[in-house]
Each structure stands twice: as structure tokens, then as C-alpha cells.
Design a protein around this motif. Structure first.
Motif, mmCIF file in Angstrom:
data_model
loop_
_atom_site.group_PDB
_atom_site.id
_atom_site.type_symbol
_atom_site.label_atom_id
_atom_site.label_comp_id
_atom_site.label_asym_id
_atom_site.label_seq_id
_atom_site.Cartn_x
_atom_site.Cartn_y
_atom_site.Cartn_z
ATOM 1 N N GLN A 109 0.817 -1.224 -0.173
ATOM 2 C CA GLN A 109 0.180 -0.081 -0.177
ATOM 3 C C GLN A 109 0.783 1.223 0.046
ATOM 4 O O GLN A 109 0.724 2.280 -0.763
ATOM 5 C CB GLN A 109 -1.000 0.074 1.327
ATOM 6 C CG GLN A 109 -1.855 -1.029 1.141
ATOM 7 C CD GLN A 109 -1.472 -2.611 1.860
ATOM 8 O OE1 GLN A 109 -0.403 -2.480 2.177
ATOM 9 N NE2 GLN A 109 -2.435 -3.411 1.627
ATOM 10 N N LYS A 110 1.971 1.381 0.690
ATOM 11 C CA LYS A 110 2.837 2.483 0.875
ATOM 12 C C LYS A 110 3.439 2.695 -0.462
ATOM 13 O O LYS A 110 3.660 3.845 -1.066
ATOM 14 C CB LYS A 110 3.758 2.453 1.936
ATOM 15 C CG LYS A 110 3.200 2.495 3.410
ATOM 16 C CD LYS A 110 4.357 2.231 4.510
ATOM 17 C CE LYS A 110 3.755 2.359 5.879
ATOM 18 N NZ LYS A 110 4.746 1.943 6.735
ATOM 19 N N ALA A 111 4.015 1.553 -0.961
ATOM 20 C CA ALA A 111 4.419 1.574 -2.419
ATOM 21 C C ALA A 111 3.743 2.011 -3.427
ATOM 22 O O ALA A 111 4.337 2.981 -4.230
ATOM 23 C CB ALA A 111 5.295 0.072 -2.932
ATOM 24 N N LYS A 112 2.589 1.551 -3.545
ATOM 25 C CA LYS A 112 1.670 2.226 -4.645
ATOM 26 C C LYS A 112 1.327 3.661 -4.337
ATOM 27 O O LYS A 112 0.866 4.416 -5.239
ATOM 28 C CB LYS A 112 0.150 1.353 -4.307
ATOM 29 C CG LYS A 112 0.377 0.138 -5.134
ATOM 30 C CD LYS A 112 -0.888 -0.686 -5.086
ATOM 31 C CE LYS A 112 -0.855 -1.981 -5.722
ATOM 32 N NZ LYS A 112 -1.960 -2.835 -5.843
ATOM 33 N N THR A 113 1.345 4.285 -3.046
ATOM 34 C CA THR A 113 1.086 5.386 -2.689
ATOM 35 C C THR A 113 2.430 6.279 -3.203
ATOM 36 O O THR A 113 2.178 7.370 -3.550
ATOM 37 C CB THR A 113 0.710 5.652 -1.237
ATOM 38 O OG1 THR A 113 -0.352 4.888 -1.240
ATOM 39 C CG2 THR A 113 0.301 7.053 -0.907
ATOM 40 N N VAL A 114 3.459 6.080 -2.816
ATOM 41 C CA VAL A 114 4.770 6.659 -2.855
ATOM 42 C C VAL A 114 5.294 6.696 -4.517
ATOM 43 O O VAL A 114 5.856 7.732 -4.863
ATOM 44 C CB VAL A 114 5.793 6.102 -2.101
ATOM 45 C CG1 VAL A 114 7.200 6.736 -2.405
ATOM 46 C CG2 VAL A 114 5.418 6.330 -0.785
#
Length: 133
Positions: free
Chosen positions: A39-44
Motif C-alpha cells: 500500500q505504501k509503495a503504491k502511494t509513493v
């Protein structure tokens, strides 16, 4: 209802989320690869890709716009001196997300590897023990 509400909250307040995005983007630009959750990777990823697109044209205005997002002078210098020229011919898609097989130990969260596509691999110096094997 969540109609037309964009972005992920990631269970954090707005200021915490912005600080986390800034921190992860700085780490990704500095190390060119980080391990995080999906989730963090897809946001960053879009955040960093917009900065790389900005760094393709080296102007004072673009440097100030990047510094406003990142707030680290060394990271902005690497972004414009190394990454901008490296991706000059590429029209987009500077980062990739690779899923890792082992989940995180503490909470069994899905881990991923977020890295730049044309990453330069630093060669490890061959030591005497490694050469003997």
C-alpha cells in the motif's frame, strides 16, 4: 460513501502521511531501492515519478519545486544530477514494484521492493573468503 475520493489514508493523520511520503521518497532517491508494504509503495510511486519527470529539465524553478516536496538538499542534488539525466530518454515508468515472497515478521504484512527501473548495481568488492568459496 467514498465517491470520487482519491488517495489512500494509510491509517495516519494528514501531517504524518505527508512526512512519511517525504521520508520514503528521500530514501528511495538516496538508495534507489527500498523495502516497504504494497500500500505504501503504491502511494509513493506516483509521488517519486512526478519528481523524476520534474528533474529532467534542470531549471531553478524545478529545483525549488522539488525541494518544496523533499526538503533535503542532498536528495534534490542527486535527483537533478544523477536521476534526471539517467531517465532523459524514458517517457515515464521510472519505478517498479516487485513483491517479496516472505511477509513481514511482526504482522504478516505483504512486503515489496520499490526500486528504479534503470538502477545502477554497485559491484561488491571480492574478498579473500568469497574468492575461496
Amino acid at each position: 460513501m467514498r465517491h470520487r475520493v482519491a488517495g489512500r489514508k494509510l491509517g495516519r493523520t494528514t501531517s504524518h502521511r505527508i512526512a512519511m511520503m517525504r521520508n520514503m521518497a528521500n530514501s528511495l532517491i538516496e538508495h534507489e531501492r527500498i523495502i516497504t508494504t504494497i500500500q505504501k509503495a503504491k502511494t509513493v510511486k506516483p509521488f517519486v515519478e512526478k519528481l523524476v519527470t520534474l528533474s529532467k529539465e534542470t531549471t531553478q524553478h524545478n529545483r525549488r519545486r522539488a525541494f518544496a516536496k523533499l526538503r533535503q538538499k542532498q536528495t534534490v542534488e542527486k535527483l537533478f544530477d544523477v536521476l534526471g539525466p539517467r531517465f532523459q530518454e524514458r517517457p515515464g515508468g521510472y519505478c517498479r514494484i516487485l513483491r517479496l515472497s516472505k511477509p513481514r515478521l511482526g504482522d504478516n504484512g505483504q512486503r515489496v521492493l520499490l526500486e528504479f527501473v534503470e538502477r545502477t548495481v554497485e559491484e561488491e568488492p571480492v574478498t579473500a573468503e568469497a574468492a575461496a568459496e
